[in-house]
Design a protein around this motif. Sequence first.
Motif, PDB file in Angstrom:
ATOM      1  N   GLY A 120      22.976 108.298  19.071  1.00  0.00           N
ATOM      2  CA  GLY A 120      23.314 109.622  19.386  1.00  0.00           C
ATOM      3  C   GLY A 120      24.297 110.284  19.773  1.00  0.00           C
ATOM      4  N   ALA A 121      25.402 109.025  19.504  1.00  0.00           N
ATOM      5  CA  ALA A 121      26.745 109.442  19.768  1.00  0.00           C
ATOM      6  C   ALA A 121      27.402 110.671  18.578  1.00  0.00           C
ATOM      7  N   SER A 122      28.246 111.385  19.541  1.00  0.00           N
ATOM      8  CA  SER A 122      28.742 112.405  18.607  1.00  0.00           C
ATOM      9  C   SER A 122      29.896 111.967  17.736  1.00  0.00           C
ATOM     10  N   THR A 124      27.991  99.052  29.641  1.00  0.00           N
ATOM     11  CA  THR A 124      28.397  99.274  28.375  1.00  0.00           C
ATOM     12  C   THR A 124      28.498 100.700  28.086  1.00  0.00           C
ATOM     13  N   GLY A 125      29.370 101.316  27.046  1.00  0.00           N
ATOM     14  CA  GLY A 125      29.407 102.502  26.331  1.00  0.00           C
ATOM     15  C   GLY A 125      27.939 102.628  25.827  1.00  0.00           C
ATOM     16  N   LEU A 126      27.271 101.854  25.191  1.00  0.00           N
ATOM     17  CA  LEU A 126      25.826 102.242  24.582  1.00  0.00           C
ATOM     18  C   LEU A 126      25.057 102.527  25.859  1.00  0.00           C
ATOM     19  N   GLU A 127      25.088 101.695  26.957  1.00  0.00           N
ATOM     20  CA  GLU A 127      24.222 102.180  28.197  1.00  0.00           C
ATOM     21  C   GLU A 127      24.704 103.379  28.727  1.00  0.00           C
ATOM     22  N   VAL A 128      25.915 103.669  28.939  1.00  0.00           N
ATOM     23  CA  VAL A 128      26.434 105.072  29.127  1.00  0.00           C
ATOM     24  C   VAL A 128      25.756 106.007  28.162  1.00  0.00           C
ATOM     25  N   LEU A 129      25.817 105.782  26.912  1.00  0.00           N
ATOM     26  CA  LEU A 129      25.163 106.797  25.977  1.00  0.00           C
ATOM     27  C   LEU A 129      24.011 107.065  26.151  1.00  0.00           C
ATOM     28  N   ARG A 130      23.069 106.048  26.391  1.00  0.00           N
ATOM     29  CA  ARG A 130      21.455 106.223  26.688  1.00  0.00           C
ATOM     30  C   ARG A 130      21.292 106.704  27.803  1.00  0.00           C
ATOM     31  N   HIS A 131      22.149 106.597  28.879  1.00  0.00           N
ATOM     32  CA  HIS A 131      21.853 107.477  30.297  1.00  0.00           C
ATOM     33  C   HIS A 131      22.210 108.859  30.221  1.00  0.00           C
ATOM     34  N   VAL A 132      23.155 109.059  29.212  1.00  0.00           N
ATOM     35  CA  VAL A 132      23.472 110.667  29.195  1.00  0.00           C
ATOM     36  C   VAL A 132      22.273 111.232  28.417  1.00  0.00           C
ATOM     37  N   THR A 133      22.081 110.458  27.237  1.00  0.00           N
ATOM     38  CA  THR A 133      21.102 111.097  26.302  1.00  0.00           C
ATOM     39  C   THR A 133      19.486 111.190  27.128  1.00  0.00           C
ATOM     40  N   ASP A 136      30.915 118.789  30.038  1.00  0.00           N
ATOM     41  CA  ASP A 136      30.661 118.968  28.622  1.00  0.00           C
ATOM     42  C   ASP A 136      30.692 118.007  27.647  1.00  0.00           C
ATOM     43  N   VAL A 137      31.403 117.015  27.945  1.00  0.00           N
ATOM     44  CA  VAL A 137      31.596 116.016  26.943  1.00  0.00           C
ATOM     45  C   VAL A 137      32.033 114.543  27.802  1.00  0.00           C
ATOM     46  N   VAL A 138      31.194 113.407  27.262  1.00  0.00           N
ATOM     47  CA  VAL A 138      31.639 112.286  27.779  1.00  0.00           C
ATOM     48  C   VAL A 138      32.573 111.555  26.713  1.00  0.00           C
ATOM     49  N   VAL A 139      33.685 110.751  27.085  1.00  0.00           N
ATOM     50  CA  VAL A 139      34.428 109.874  26.426  1.00  0.00           C
ATOM     51  C   VAL A 139      34.318 108.690  26.869  1.00  0.00           C
ATOM     52  N   THR A 140      33.700 107.505  26.242  1.00  0.00           N
ATOM     53  CA  THR A 140      33.544 106.202  26.854  1.00  0.00           C
ATOM     54  C   THR A 140      34.126 104.915  26.051  1.00  0.00           C
ATOM     55  N   VAL A 180      24.623 116.854  26.653  1.00  0.00           N
ATOM     56  CA  VAL A 180      26.067 116.713  26.632  1.00  0.00           C
ATOM     57  C   VAL A 180      26.262 115.661  25.659  1.00  0.00           C
ATOM     58  N   PRO A 181      27.410 115.965  24.694  1.00  0.00           N
ATOM     59  CA  PRO A 181      27.751 115.136  23.527  1.00  0.00           C
ATOM     60  C   PRO A 181      28.592 113.789  23.985  1.00  0.00           C
ATOM     61  N   VAL A 182      28.375 112.672  23.586  1.00  0.00           N
ATOM     62  CA  VAL A 182      29.284 111.378  23.719  1.00  0.00           C
ATOM     63  C   VAL A 182      29.902 110.943  22.891  1.00  0.00           C
TER      64      VAL A 182
END
Length: 456
Positions: free
Chosen positions: A100-102, A64-73, A52-56, A79-81
């Motif tokens: 797109g980060a929450s 990186t966290g931005l790469e995680v965000l782009r992958h999830v997006t 439901d949510v990713v906290v990174t 799923v919000p990040v």
Amino acid sequence: MNQKEKGRVFVFDDDADSLQSVVAALRRDGIDVFPFADPREGLARIEAEGGDVVVTDLRMPGLTGLEVLRHVTKKIPDVPVVILTAYGTVEGAIEAVRAGASDFLLKPVEIPRLRAAVFKALKERGMRREIERLREEAGRPHGIEGIVGSSRAMEEVLRKIRLVAPTRMNVLITGESGTGKELVARGVHGLSPRADQPFLPLNCAAIPETLLESELFGHERGAFTGATASRPGKFENAEGGTLFLDEVGDVSPAIQSKLLRAIEQKEVMRVGGSQVIHADVRIIAATNQDLKGRVETKAFREDLYYRLNVFNIVVPPLRERREDIPKLCDHLLALIGKENGLPPKRLSPTALKSLLACRWPGNVRQLRNALETATLVSQGESIEPGDLPTEVTQAVLPPTFAEPIPLPASRTLGEMERDAIRAALDQTAGNKTLAAKLLGIGLRTLHRKVKEYGIE
């Protein structure tokens, strides 16, 4: 937090102490928490089992966290990040939110703010699921497909679409060439009671006057040279549905008169015919001209103007909604890749900066053309500035921050946004146009934010 808001939260952080602290805080609220020091393992797990949510964390070795965000997006966009970092800057916050980060929180994380950010993200996830459920129950597409943007200007366009769609009113859509007026028209039709009936577009500027009358109203056999068979026009074919008249300002006075009668009487007569044909059609017209001005110069009939302009939707030019460009690019690149059987390219930060700086006189149509060219030219997975057309890269770039602006760990995202605006105004000596370009947002959005935060 109520039971409905509880969910599966995945936490990625290579710092063991930080990871343990976040996990412990969330588990106290009864949340199912899945900790990972290696974000790649966590992403594989959430894709396989759902979440439901990713906290990174932002800075991690390998990913990186931005790469995680782009992958999830890209892979699981609903799923919000939430991003955590010990290196807080205005630029970092803006980049994360644009991507797109929450939410964006600074370390050491204050537990109340962490909980609030996760609760908000879980609510977002719940709302997205509810929207999808309602769409499935409706049994047909949502109706505003392809319209991308969360700027205030586009929110107003979407509000007007939803407002007028259920009615029988004719609609006039105005805006510069390339802004997406046909998408807006399709959105109105798609949310209307006529959605299951035809939507027929007709570009009035692309058809010679001698043929336009036949295109609109049809013709009988022998009505003119080459008319070897009878043929219905757009009004007949759109019966019960919607007829979209693009560039209606280019219609000649002779056709205007017949168009007015068809709209008022809901009936047409084919060229060379004598039979009156009923036509229950909703008219949506569009123009990039000053139609009111053409009325004043007698180039366009006033009575027809008011028949068409029962309800007006103004589509803003791209330069007035620059904050929509990052998500618009993602949407268009995915579309371009799908249409050409290619994996979608992504933009490098410097290429995105060039796109944000461009004046875009051709609006979204020009942006799409630029991205199509760049997709073809680019040799790697990402598009670089050199892959973009010269009309984009030669645009005058706005000034940039000389140095990142550090912020105390206690800052909220709203406070960071306020300070970013203040810093941009300081950098540009109070010039709001340049400050808006510097921040990558529309001028109207900047004016609204300045008023909202009480910035002098």
